[in-house]
Design a protein around this motif. Structure first.
Motif, PDB file in Angstrom:
ATOM      1  N   LEU A 212       0.755  -1.244   0.038  1.00  0.00           N
ATOM      2  CA  LEU A 212      -0.054   0.014  -0.070  1.00  0.00           C
ATOM      3  C   LEU A 212       0.760   1.267  -0.070  1.00  0.00           C
ATOM      4  N   ASP A 216       0.738   5.320  -2.946  1.00  0.00           N
ATOM      5  CA  ASP A 216       0.921   6.633  -2.762  1.00  0.00           C
ATOM      6  C   ASP A 216       1.841   7.140  -3.668  1.00  0.00           C
ATOM      7  N   SER A 278      -2.184  11.416  -0.754  1.00  0.00           N
ATOM      8  CA  SER A 278      -2.487  10.393  -0.287  1.00  0.00           C
ATOM      9  C   SER A 278      -3.903  10.155  -0.932  1.00  0.00           C
ATOM     10  N   HIS A 279      -4.257   8.982  -1.021  1.00  0.00           N
ATOM     11  CA  HIS A 279      -5.378   8.220  -1.465  1.00  0.00           C
ATOM     12  C   HIS A 279      -6.377   8.333  -0.487  1.00  0.00           C
ATOM     13  N   GLU A 281      -9.328   7.057   2.465  1.00  0.00           N
ATOM     14  CA  GLU A 281      -8.988   5.845   3.187  1.00  0.00           C
ATOM     15  C   GLU A 281     -10.097   4.845   2.592  1.00  0.00           C
ATOM     16  N   THR A 283     -10.394   4.292  -0.643  1.00  0.00           N
ATOM     17  CA  THR A 283      -9.884   3.458  -1.758  1.00  0.00           C
ATOM     18  C   THR A 283      -8.535   2.662  -1.077  1.00  0.00           C
ATOM     19  N   ARG A 284      -8.046   3.029  -0.096  1.00  0.00           N
ATOM     20  CA  ARG A 284      -6.990   2.134   0.527  1.00  0.00           C
ATOM     21  C   ARG A 284      -7.776   1.105   1.245  1.00  0.00           C
ATOM     22  N   GLN A 288      -6.477  -2.923  -0.159  1.00  0.00           N
ATOM     23  CA  GLN A 288      -6.040  -3.851   0.969  1.00  0.00           C
ATOM     24  C   GLN A 288      -6.851  -4.966   1.136  1.00  0.00           C
TER      25      GLN A 288
END
Length: 396
Positions: A212, A216, A278-279, A281, A283-284, A288
């Motif tokens: 992850l 970024d 940063s993308h 949250e 999307t992360r 993940q």
């Protein structure tokens, strides 16, 4: 000192002698300077060697055709000749053979290849690589390396890798057995998954967190600033920013429509900014969760692809194109999802995505020998190992 320099100095002394008004005090000094030698080395004229050659110049040398099979055969012949020379030397004078014990004996054993042939055999529903009669084992757990029946190409490539080794000592060098290291990494992840069910967080969570971080700073999402007046592309050409934007739109459009529907992926470095964004949250978390659901083969392949290409999106695009698992269902030809005649996203396409800026710079200024060409081939080698690891026939 060279003769022209000596002549100039003599002229200066003569001019000084003519212009100066000699007195009883300066006359001996001027006379001595006039006859003073700068050095005692005699001058030797250059000797020009006549050209004795006649006829047209010879043709430039051309490299002989080479291939992996010919290199392997040449290495085998060299090893056999070396063994024969050592045997003849010991037979001619047995007393001269050194007596080795302890550590030196172990080192000599490592310099020899204790196997002659390498075979791929199906044993109890899995592929195994055998060195003569010995099955290939993992270095840390000493367990037998067993591959699914759906991966015959991976088993064959693993056998070729060991058949090209000339000694047991070479098997301890990671750069000579990269595919073996990658397979053992996948098997280690599978073992850790079984242990992590009772222990908690394991290797899988650590790999997902590491991957992850590449999201970024993905090279596909870091675009160059708009070209200045002095950096405009030639007529009909495209700038580095145009090339990066076009490649990113193709990959991001594919992933957001067929892999992560509904996820928004924006450039993290655009224009004149120097700090990546940063993308979200949301999307992360989706990405993940998708990574955590991969099989151990796919996770090891994704890790290798990300580390090789320094980006997550290009590695994911290559993974879903070739994986035989659920993440590749309906996408690759192996899953009967590609349209007839549609070109697949392969190693060459993934390598170009990972080196857009390098290719653009070398196209303008040229390559550095033994640097850019070596890195280019090494990148394709690593991405090719990813394809071998995750692809298969679908046979269970």
């Amino acid at each position: 000192m060279k003769p022209p320099t000596r002549i100039a100095l003599r002229s200066a002394i003569r001019h000084q002698f003519q212009c100066a008004h000699p007195t009883p005090t300066t006359l001996p000094l001027l006379t001595r300077q006039r006859h003073l030698q700068i050095h005692t080395t005699p001058s030797t004229p250059a000797t020009v060697s006549p050209i004795h050659g006649t006829g047209p110049p010879p043709e430039p040398p051309t490299p002989a055709a080479d291939s992996s099979s010919s290199r392997l055969e040449r290495r085998r012949k060299q090893a056999e000749l070396l063994e024969q020379a050592q045997a003849i030397r010991q037979q001619s004078d047995p007393s001269s053979a050194p007596k080795v014990t302890g550590k030196k004996a172990r080192d000599n054993a490592l310099r020899k290849r204790f196997w002659k042939d390498v075979h791929v055999r199906e044993v109890d529903g899995a592929w195994e690589v055998h060195l003569d009669q010995r099955p290939l084992r993992r270095p840390n757990t000493k367990e037998i390396v067993r591959l699914p029946l759906s991966k015959p190409l991976l088993a064959t490539a693993l056998a070729i890798e060991w058949d090209m080794l000339l000694s047991a000592q070479q098997a301890t060098r990671q750069h000579l057995i990269p595919l073996t290291s990658l397979v053992c990494r996948a098997l280690d992840i599978a073992d850790d998954d079984n242990d992590a069910a009772a222990r908690g967080e394991g290797v899988r969570e650590g790999i997902a967190s590491m991957l992850l971080r590449y999201l970024d700073t993905d090279s596909l999402l870091c675009w160059a600033p708009p070209p200045e007046e002095h950096d405009l592309p030639p007529e009909g050409g495209e700038s580095l920013r145009d090339r990066q934007k076009r490649a990113a739109e193709e990959v991001v459009g594919f992933l957001t429509s067929r892999v992560w529907p509904g996820v928004e992926i924006e450039p993290v470095l655009d224009g004149e900014s120097i700090m990546p964004r940063s993308h979200p949250e949301f999307t992360r978390q989706i990405i993940q969760g998708w990574i955590m659901g991969l099989s151990h083969w796919e996770l090891a392949g994704l890790e290798r692809g990300v580390l090789a290409g320094k980006g997550l999106l290009g590695a994911v695009r290559l993974l879903v194109e070739w994986s035989e698992g659920f993440v590749g269902a309906g996408i690759g030809d192996g899953a009967s999802g590609a349209a007839p005649g549609e070109k697949r996203f392969g190693v060459e396409e993934a390598a170009r995505l990972a080196s857009i800026e390098v290719d653009w710079q070398t196209g303008r200024w040229g390559e550095v020998e033994d640097t850019h060409d070596v890195e280019k081939e090494d990148l394709r080698r690593q991405l090719g190992s990813v394809v071998l690891l995750v692809s298969g026939t679908g046979r269970r």
